[in-house]
Structures are given as C-alpha cells and as structure tokens.
Design an enzyme around this catalytic site. Structure first.
Site, PDB file in Angstrom:
ATOM      1  N   GLU A  45     -12.007   3.757  -1.618  1.00  0.00           N
ATOM      2  CA  GLU A  45     -11.530   4.209  -0.313  1.00  0.00           C
ATOM      3  C   GLU A  45     -12.708   4.759   0.508  1.00  0.00           C
ATOM      4  O   GLU A  45     -13.542   5.497  -0.020  1.00  0.00           O
ATOM      5  CB  GLU A  45     -10.476   5.304  -0.490  1.00  0.00           C
ATOM      6  CG  GLU A  45      -9.908   5.827   0.827  1.00  0.00           C
ATOM      7  CD  GLU A  45      -8.891   6.942   0.626  1.00  0.00           C
ATOM      8  OE1 GLU A  45      -7.827   6.890   1.255  1.00  0.00           O
ATOM      9  OE2 GLU A  45      -9.165   7.868  -0.163  1.00  0.00           O
ATOM     10  N   LYS A 127      -4.565   2.739   6.313  1.00  0.00           N
ATOM     11  CA  LYS A 127      -3.746   3.695   5.558  1.00  0.00           C
ATOM     12  C   LYS A 127      -2.589   4.173   6.426  1.00  0.00           C
ATOM     13  O   LYS A 127      -2.775   4.568   7.575  1.00  0.00           O
ATOM     14  CB  LYS A 127      -4.614   4.872   5.119  1.00  0.00           C
ATOM     15  CG  LYS A 127      -3.964   5.804   4.100  1.00  0.00           C
ATOM     16  CD  LYS A 127      -4.987   6.809   3.589  1.00  0.00           C
ATOM     17  CE  LYS A 127      -4.441   7.681   2.488  1.00  0.00           C
ATOM     18  NZ  LYS A 127      -5.466   8.613   1.953  1.00  0.00           N
ATOM     19  N   CYS A 161      -5.526   5.448  -2.131  1.00  0.00           N
ATOM     20  CA  CYS A 161      -5.351   6.810  -2.624  1.00  0.00           C
ATOM     21  C   CYS A 161      -3.884   7.195  -2.803  1.00  0.00           C
ATOM     22  O   CYS A 161      -3.141   6.536  -3.522  1.00  0.00           O
ATOM     23  CB  CYS A 161      -6.083   7.745  -1.659  1.00  0.00           C
ATOM     24  SG  CYS A 161      -6.458   9.390  -2.306  1.00  0.00           S
TER      25      CYS A 161
END
Length: 335
Positions: A45, A127, A161
């Site tokens: 990430e 995200k 994540c």
C-alpha cells in the site's frame, strides 16, 4: 490462461518521500521478479512514495512539514512515473500490481493499479475509505472501485489494508468470483505493544481469512521500515517509541488458507515467491463457497452501488471513461 504460474510479493522499504528514486527501486524489483520467473509481482500500500507514517506520530500541526512533500512526490495517472513503470512491465513481460499515492489535482488517493505484461492498465482503483488518521491526507472513492477484472492470469482484484476488515466490501469482491487477490499493506511497526490491531499477527489473520472465505489465492505485500526510515518521520524520543523497525510480513496464501510461501525475516528486503495452481480453487469451493452454493440469498443479500460518483453531471456529456488519462497514455506508450 495458464492454470499454474509463479507470483511474487514485495517485502521492502520504500524510498521515503522520493518518487524518482522510488520508481527506480520499483523497476529493479520488477526486473528481479521477472528474472525469478514470476508472472505477477505485487507491491505494498502506498509503496510510492511510502506509507505516510507521520500521520500517526502527533498532532496535525506537526504533520504540516510533510504534507507538501507527500503531494509533490505522489503519482498522477498520466505522468512520467507511472508511464515508466508500465514500460518496465512490458519490457519484462510481467503483470505488476502497484500501490501508490495518486494525486488528482488537489486530492490524494490510496490507489492500486494493475498493469498487464503488455503495459496496459487492467485495473485502476482507489481505497474506498481511508482509515482513521489517513482521512486527513487522502480522499475516498466509491463503489465503482470494488471491481474484479478478467486477466490472462485469471479473475483478479485488489484491496488496501483495512479494507480487508469490511465484511460487505469483501463480499462484494467474492461475488465477482475473484481468483487472485492482491492484499496491499504498509509496515506493521506502528504502536507495537500499544495497539495489537495494527500489528502483523492480527492483520495476517485477516488476510489469511480472506483467502479462506473467498476461496482465492491472496498475494500479500508489505513494507519494511529501517532505523534510518524512522528518522525521516520521528524527531523526538516520544515519536521514535511509536515506531518499530522491521515489521515486514509478506505472504502468499492458498484458497484453503494454507501458507504457500517461505516468509522472510521482518527486517529483510526481497521477494516472497510461490507457485500457484488455479485448479485448487475448485477444491476449496467444493467445501464452502460463500458467494455460491454456501450462500442464502433468501435470507441475506448485499446491496452494492457500483455507479461512479461524479461531482457534476451534464446531459451533453453522455458516457465518459472513468479514467480517460490512462487511455490517452496507453496510446503514447513506446517500447
């Protein structure tokens, strides 16, 4: 589409806040993965320009010296940095799953772009909801970014994540019959001994569970942070105490949750490799397929809005591509 091939997960330290040097390191890792026979290499990430650890080390006023640098070292979809990585993917005949901070005018996004071995973009997503203090730096996306795509390696998707903690987000991916999942994480060195939820043990458990629930292979890429890296962000003993060096934990899991790769030491940089066989997915899902025979849609179903959220919609615009800049750059790519 091959049934068996090798995948690689990066475990390495970013070149903190230096996108030019970071791209050079990225290309070197792509070349290393290709030389090792990998058909796919996955990065952590916000690998470029590194996860913004400064967000967790104090009040907003102390973060200000880093914010402009982070913006300046973030990638744009039509910029030279992403173009160089796409050329490297094509030059090495390898699929690249890249995690980075994407700059779109005044807003940053925690982005994952999957690039095919011909240099073309297979998947571009942001995200859905940045976590906790990340929201002070990054914007959020919409349901159009929960997408699994057909590739020459199988049906491929990606999450960042703690998107792996969101049950409905995961189910949206499972129902698209994902075969290969990219799980991109930062380093796990924050708040060790203070917040177990941020540590490797908890988050690898979540990642392994994703493989079991989804009946898919999961390629997990993580960052490493060194003592020198800590000094980039920590200027006081109190701040240094909040970050622990090492904390890499890259893995490859099979669709039955088995660990397929040999772990590296948490301080070691390198590639975690595994050979995968897509036929194992059928065996795993024969026992439990939460998006198939093991589901009960008469009892519980997911409502998923996949429409892009546009700021302005005008009648004369009609249908426009979500990321036109990527399509324009595709036409300009040269060997």
């Amino acid at each position: 589409m091959p049934d068996t091939y090798r995948v690689a997960a990066v475990q390495a330290e970013p070149v903190w806040l230096d996108v030019d040097a970071g791209v050079d390191k990225t290309i070197a890792l792509i070349e290393e993965a290709a030389a090792a026979g990998a058909a796919l290499v996955a990065f952590p990430e916000t690998w470029l320009p590194g996860y913004p650890i400064f967000l967790w080390l104090g009040p907003v006023a102390g973060q200000m010296p880093y914010v402009a640098r982070y913006h300046a070292n973030s990638l744009t979809v039509d910029g030279r940095h992403l173009a160089a990585i796409r050329k490297a993917a094509r030059r090495n005949d390898i699929t690249v799953a890249l995690g980075y901070s994407e700059k779109d005018h005044g807003t940053l996004y925690m982005t994952q772009t999957v690039i095919g071995p011909d240099g073309e973009v297979l998947l571009h997503r942001r995200k859905l909801k940045p976590t906790h203090v990340e929201r002070s730096l990054f914007g959020e996306s919409d349901g159009s970014h929960l997408k699994v795509v057909d590739t020459h390696l199988g049906r491929l998707g990606a999450l960042n994540c703690w998107e792996h903690l969101q049950s409905l987000t995961k189910y949206a991916m499972f129902t698209q019959h994902e075969q290969i999942h990219i799980a991109s994480w930062p380093a796990f060195g924050l708040y060790k001994g203070i917040a177990p939820a941020l540590g490797a043990e908890a988050n690898m458990a979540v990642t392994q569970t994703y493989a079991l629930e989804g009946g898919c292979f999961v390629v997990t890429a993580t960052q490493v942070i060194s003592d020198a890296g800590i000094e980039v962000f920590a200027s006081t003993d109190e701040q240094r105490a909040l970050v622990t060096a090492g904390s890499g934990c890259s893995r490859v899991y099979g669709p039955d949750s088995s660990l397929l790769s040999k772990p590296l030491d948490e301080h070691e940089e390198g590639l975690v490799l595994a050979d995968i066989d897509l036929a194992l997915i059928d065996l795993a899902k024969n026992a439990a397929d939460p998006a198939g025979h093991y589901a009960r849609p008469d009892v519980a179903r997911l409502l998923l809005n996949t429409r892009p959220s546009a700021l302005v919609v005008t009648p004369e615009q009609g249908s426009t591509p979500l990321f036109p800049a990527l399509e324009e750059v595709s036409e300009e790519l040269v060997s």
